[in-house]
Design a protein around this motif. Structure first.
Motif, PDB file in Angstrom:
ATOM      1  N   THR A  11       0.820  -1.207   0.000  1.00 45.48           N
ATOM      2  CA  THR A  11       0.000   0.000   0.000  1.00 45.48           C
ATOM      3  C   THR A  11       0.856   1.260   0.000  1.00 45.48           C
ATOM      4  O   THR A  11       1.900   1.306   0.647  1.00 45.48           O
ATOM      5  N   GLN A  19      -9.522   0.198  -0.882  1.00 47.13           N
ATOM      6  CA  GLN A  19      -9.885  -0.802  -1.884  1.00 47.13           C
ATOM      7  C   GLN A  19      -8.966  -2.024  -1.791  1.00 47.13           C
ATOM      8  O   GLN A  19      -9.409  -3.159  -1.978  1.00 47.13           O
ATOM      9  N   LEU A  20      -7.694  -1.795  -1.492  1.00 44.73           N
ATOM     10  CA  LEU A  20      -6.756  -2.900  -1.334  1.00 44.73           C
ATOM     11  C   LEU A  20      -7.074  -3.719  -0.094  1.00 44.73           C
ATOM     12  O   LEU A  20      -7.010  -4.950  -0.108  1.00 44.73           O
ATOM     13  N   GLU A  22      -9.992  -4.039   1.266  1.00 39.02           N
ATOM     14  CA  GLU A  22     -11.211  -4.810   0.969  1.00 39.02           C
ATOM     15  C   GLU A  22     -10.857  -6.115   0.270  1.00 39.02           C
ATOM     16  O   GLU A  22     -11.394  -7.176   0.598  1.00 39.02           O
ATOM     17  N   LYS A  23      -9.969  -6.052  -0.720  1.00 41.92           N
ATOM     18  CA  LYS A  23      -9.543  -7.254  -1.450  1.00 41.92           C
ATOM     19  C   LYS A  23      -8.813  -8.216  -0.517  1.00 41.92           C
ATOM     20  O   LYS A  23      -9.009  -9.431  -0.585  1.00 41.92           O
ATOM     21  N   ILE A 112      -0.876  -8.310  -3.626  1.00 41.57           N
ATOM     22  CA  ILE A 112      -1.992  -7.406  -3.921  1.00 41.57           C
ATOM     23  C   ILE A 112      -1.418  -5.999  -3.954  1.00 41.57           C
ATOM     24  O   ILE A 112      -0.846  -5.534  -2.970  1.00 41.57           O
ATOM     25  N   GLY A 114      -2.030  -1.871  -5.776  1.00 38.42           N
ATOM     26  CA  GLY A 114      -2.916  -0.956  -6.494  1.00 38.42           C
ATOM     27  C   GLY A 114      -2.205  -0.292  -7.656  1.00 38.42           C
ATOM     28  O   GLY A 114      -0.978  -0.226  -7.697  1.00 38.42           O
ATOM     29  N   LEU A 141      -2.374  -9.631  -7.902  1.00 37.83           N
ATOM     30  CA  LEU A 141      -3.694  -9.045  -8.081  1.00 37.83           C
ATOM     31  C   LEU A 141      -3.498  -7.538  -8.134  1.00 37.83           C
ATOM     32  O   LEU A 141      -3.112  -6.924  -7.132  1.00 37.83           O
ATOM     33  N   VAL A 143      -5.136  -4.007  -8.445  1.00 37.15           N
ATOM     34  CA  VAL A 143      -6.429  -3.366  -8.211  1.00 37.15           C
ATOM     35  C   VAL A 143      -6.396  -1.974  -8.802  1.00 37.15           C
ATOM     36  O   VAL A 143      -5.540  -1.158  -8.449  1.00 37.15           O
ATOM     37  N   LYS A 144      -7.323  -1.711  -9.720  1.00 43.24           N
ATOM     38  CA  LYS A 144      -7.403  -0.384 -10.315  1.00 43.24           C
ATOM     39  C   LYS A 144      -7.952   0.579  -9.266  1.00 43.24           C
ATOM     40  O   LYS A 144      -9.042   0.390  -8.741  1.00 43.24           O
ATOM     41  N   LEU A 145      -7.161   1.613  -8.993  1.00 43.27           N
ATOM     42  CA  LEU A 145      -7.542   2.571  -7.955  1.00 43.27           C
ATOM     43  C   LEU A 145      -8.149   3.816  -8.572  1.00 43.27           C
ATOM     44  O   LEU A 145      -7.986   4.084  -9.758  1.00 43.27           O
TER      45      LEU A 145
END
Length: 149
Positions: A11, A19-20, A22-23, A112, A114, A141, A143-145
């Protein structure tokens, strides 16, 4: 779904980092006995002058940045009811180097991370996720932020 044992959440602690988390929470709920590690890299601020490398930010300020990052991570963990003892706040010359060093040393099964959309001059520099992806030997993974940088 792969049988993940060690998930690493990276992060940058911007406003959309939730959002990260949450995943990560979803991954923890889907698997059994998954170790979750959280990594935030504080970039060392240096200036090169000829053959010398000179810190721009005094070590005391860097320590303060680490403490602030820890507070933000703790707040996110509380908000999402995630428990982990594996929170790492590393200092490195680059975010990419800090992530790759951690992955090499700790061998997570899933990373994970972003990715912000980039515009203007920021697009020339590229996203950290794009830089890290080809260099890791684990599933990723991305994640589109939210808001572009």
């Amino acid at each position: 779904m792969a049988d993940y044992k060690h998930v690493l959440l990276v992060t940058d602690l911007r406003e959309d980092s939730d959002q990260l988390f949450e995943k990560a929470k979803l991954m923890m709920e889907l698997g059994e006995k998954i170790k979750l590690s959280i990594l935030h890299v504080v970039q060392e601020s240096i200036l090169t002058a000829g053959y010398e490398i000179v810190p721009i930010v005094p070590a005391s300020d860097e320590s303060e940045l680490v403490q602030q990052a820890r507070g933000k991570i703790d707040a996110l963990l509380t908000r999402f009811a995630i428990t982990t003892d594996a929170v790492y706040i590393e200092t490195a010359l680059s975010t990419r180097r800090g992530i790759l060093d951690y992955v090499e040393s700790n061998a997570p099964d899933l990373l994970i991370i972003g990715r912000h959309t980039r515009h203007g001059l920021a697009a020339l520099l590229g996203a950290t996720a794009d830089d890290v992806l080809p260099a890791v030997n684990c599933d990723v993974l991305v994640v589109k932020l939210g808001a572009p940088v």
